[in-house]
Design a protein around this motif. Structure first.
Motif, PDB file in Angstrom:
ATOM      1  N   LEU A   7       0.829  -1.196   0.000  1.00  0.00           N
ATOM      2  CA  LEU A   7       0.000   0.000   0.000  1.00  0.00           C
ATOM      3  C   LEU A   7       0.867   1.250   0.000  1.00  0.00           C
ATOM      4  N   GLN A   8       1.974   1.210   0.721  1.00  0.00           N
ATOM      5  CA  GLN A   8       2.901   2.342   0.716  1.00  0.00           C
ATOM      6  C   GLN A   8       3.480   2.556  -0.681  1.00  0.00           C
ATOM      7  N   PHE A   9       3.779   1.462  -1.373  1.00  0.00           N
ATOM      8  CA  PHE A   9       4.288   1.547  -2.749  1.00  0.00           C
ATOM      9  C   PHE A   9       3.303   2.287  -3.644  1.00  0.00           C
ATOM     10  N   TYR A  10       2.011   2.021  -3.449  1.00  0.00           N
ATOM     11  CA  TYR A  10       0.998   2.654  -4.292  1.00  0.00           C
ATOM     12  C   TYR A  10       0.635   4.065  -3.852  1.00  0.00           C
ATOM     13  N   THR A  11       1.335   4.604  -2.849  1.00  0.00           N
ATOM     14  CA  THR A  11       1.203   6.026  -2.525  1.00  0.00           C
ATOM     15  C   THR A  11       2.362   6.831  -3.093  1.00  0.00           C
ATOM     16  N   THR A  12       3.315   6.150  -3.707  1.00  0.00           N
ATOM     17  CA  THR A  12       4.535   6.794  -4.207  1.00  0.00           C
ATOM     18  C   THR A  12       4.379   7.165  -5.672  1.00  0.00           C
ATOM     19  N   LEU A 107      -5.985  11.253 -11.790  1.00  0.00           N
ATOM     20  CA  LEU A 107      -6.577  10.893 -10.503  1.00  0.00           C
ATOM     21  C   LEU A 107      -5.545  10.233  -9.595  1.00  0.00           C
ATOM     22  N   ILE A 108      -4.713   9.375 -10.162  1.00  0.00           N
ATOM     23  CA  ILE A 108      -3.645   8.749  -9.377  1.00  0.00           C
ATOM     24  C   ILE A 108      -2.746   9.817  -8.755  1.00  0.00           C
ATOM     25  N   ARG A 114      -1.971  12.938  -1.562  1.00  0.00           N
ATOM     26  CA  ARG A 114      -2.552  12.871  -0.214  1.00  0.00           C
ATOM     27  C   ARG A 114      -2.126  11.612   0.538  1.00  0.00           C
ATOM     28  N   GLY A 115      -1.308  10.784  -0.098  1.00  0.00           N
ATOM     29  CA  GLY A 115      -0.890   9.555   0.543  1.00  0.00           C
ATOM     30  C   GLY A 115      -1.909   8.437   0.465  1.00  0.00           C
ATOM     31  N   ILE A 116      -2.819   8.513  -0.490  1.00  0.00           N
ATOM     32  CA  ILE A 116      -3.843   7.476  -0.665  1.00  0.00           C
ATOM     33  C   ILE A 116      -3.351   6.454  -1.684  1.00  0.00           C
ATOM     34  N   PRO A 117      -3.356   5.164  -1.355  1.00  0.00           N
ATOM     35  CA  PRO A 117      -2.932   4.137  -2.320  1.00  0.00           C
ATOM     36  C   PRO A 117      -3.889   4.064  -3.507  1.00  0.00           C
ATOM     37  N   VAL A 118      -3.332   4.060  -4.696  1.00  0.00           N
ATOM     38  CA  VAL A 118      -4.130   4.012  -5.920  1.00  0.00           C
ATOM     39  C   VAL A 118      -3.243   3.503  -7.042  1.00  0.00           C
ATOM     40  N   ARG A 119      -3.851   2.801  -7.993  1.00  0.00           N
ATOM     41  CA  ARG A 119      -3.090   2.285  -9.135  1.00  0.00           C
ATOM     42  C   ARG A 119      -3.976   2.278 -10.368  1.00  0.00           C
ATOM     43  N   SER A 120      -3.358   2.324 -11.514  1.00  0.00           N
ATOM     44  CA  SER A 120      -4.073   2.232 -12.785  1.00  0.00           C
ATOM     45  C   SER A 120      -4.320   0.773 -13.121  1.00  0.00           C
TER      46      SER A 120
END
Length: 270
Positions: A7-12, A107-108, A114-120
Motif C-alpha cells: 500500500l505504501q508503494f501505491y502512494t509513491t 486521478l492517481i 494525499r498519501g492514498i494508495p491508488v493504481r491504474s
C-alpha cells in the motif's frame, strides 16, 4: 512485500504520475472521489466527445494523446491554457483532448499527493458499448478504501465510483475467459480492432501498470508486436500465468515482478 509495504508503494509517485513543479495545484483539491472526478472532467475531454463540443473549441480540435505522456506534461499544458490551474471554470477550448489513460493518471497523481494508495488498471468496459454487449478498451483506477479495507474501482473519465460486477473486466479476466472459450474474444477491442490480440496487449499494459509503469497506448512490448498465431506454447502459458496472478495482484505481486524481470519481451523499450 507485506500488505502495508504494498500500500505504501501505491502512494509513491511513479515517473508518469509525478506532478513535478506543479504539485502546488493539488494543495486545495476537493476531498471526495466523485468531486475529484468532476474536477478532472473540467480539465479533460475524451476524444470521442470532441464532436459534441467542437463548436466550443478553437485551436485544439483533434486527439492530443501523442502530445503528452506524463501528468507533469498535462499540468504544464493546462496552466499554459489557463493560469488559474485546476478550475471548474475552465472553458472547453482550454481543456486537453486526451483519452482514459490520462484521466486515470491524473486521478492517481491527485490521490497519491494525499498519501492514498491508488493504481491504474487496464481492461474493458461494457458500459461504453451502445447495448452493453461488447467490451470496450478502457483504463480506470483502483483506489484503496481504508475504512472497508478493499480496493474500489473508479472511472474518472465517466465519473463512476465503486464499479461493481462485470461492467468492467480486467484484462487478465478477459484473457482467461477467452482462452477457456467462455466468451468470444471478438467482443473485446475498440473501433475497428477487436479480438485476442487486443486482450493480450491490454494484459501486458495492466501488468506494467500494476508494477508502476503506466505505458502509453502506442508502447508495445515485443511480445505484443507478434501476431497471435506466432506465439509459442511457452509464451501463451506465460500470459495465462500473468492473467492468473493479476486476479489478486496484492497477493501475487512478487510473482508478477519476478516474471516481469525474467522476460525482457514484456518490457517496452522506447
Amino acid at each position: 512485500m507485506t500488505k502495508a509495504e504494498l500500500l505504501q508503494f501505491y502512494t509513491t509517485f511513479t515517473p508518469n504520475t509525478d506532478p513535478g513543479e506543479y504539485g502546488y495545484l493539488f494543495y486545495e483539491l476537493p476531498q471526495g472521489l466523485s468531486e475529484l472526478c468532476r474536477l478532472i472532467k473540467c480539465q479533460l475531454i475524451h476524444p470521442t466527445m470532441i464532436k459534441k463540443v467542437r463548436h466550443a473549441l478553437t485551436d485544439y480540435t483533434r486527439n492530443e494523446d501523442e502530445k503528452f505522456y506524463t501528468v507533469a506534461d498535462m499540468l504544464d499544458a493546462l496552466v499554459e491554457r489557463n493560469a488559474d490551474g485546476l478550475t471548474y471554470d475552465r472553458l472547453p477550448s482550454e481543456r486537453l483532448l486526451i483519452s482514459c489513460r490520462f484521466h486515470s493518471l491524473l486521478l492517481i497523481s491527485m490521490l497519491r499527493s494525499r498519501g492514498i494508495p491508488v493504481r491504474s488498471r487496464v481492461g474493458f468496459a461494457s458500459y461504453l458499448s451502445e447495448n452493453g454487449q461488447k467490451y470496450i478498451d478502457h483504463w480506470i483506477c483502483e483506489v484503496w478504501e481504508q475504512a472497508e479495507k478493499r480496493w474500489i474501482r473508479v472511472d474518472p473519465d465517466w465519473e463512476l465510483v465503486d464499479i461493481c460486477g462485470d461492467e468492467f473486466l480486467m484484462a487478465g479476466d478477459a484473457w482467461l475467459m477467452a482462452r477457456d472459450k467462455e466468451i468470444n474474444p471478438q467482443l473485446f477491442g475498440v473501433k475497428k480492432s477487436w479480438g485476442m490480440h487486443y486482450i493480450r496487449n491490454n494484459l501486458c499494459y495492466d501488468l506494467n501498470a500494476v508494477l508502476g509503469n503506466e505505458l502509453g497506448y502506442w508502447d508495445y512490448p515485443p511480445l505484443c508486436q507478434k501476431e497471435m498465431d506466432d506465439l509459442d506454447w511457452e509464451e501463451l502459458q506465460l500470459l495465462d500465468e500473468i492473467a492468473l496472478y493479476l486476479q489478486d495482484p496484492d497477493e501475487n505481486y512478487a510473482q508478477l515482478q519476478a516474471l516481469f524481470s525474467e522476460h525482457d519481451f514484456l518490457h517496452f523499450k522506447g
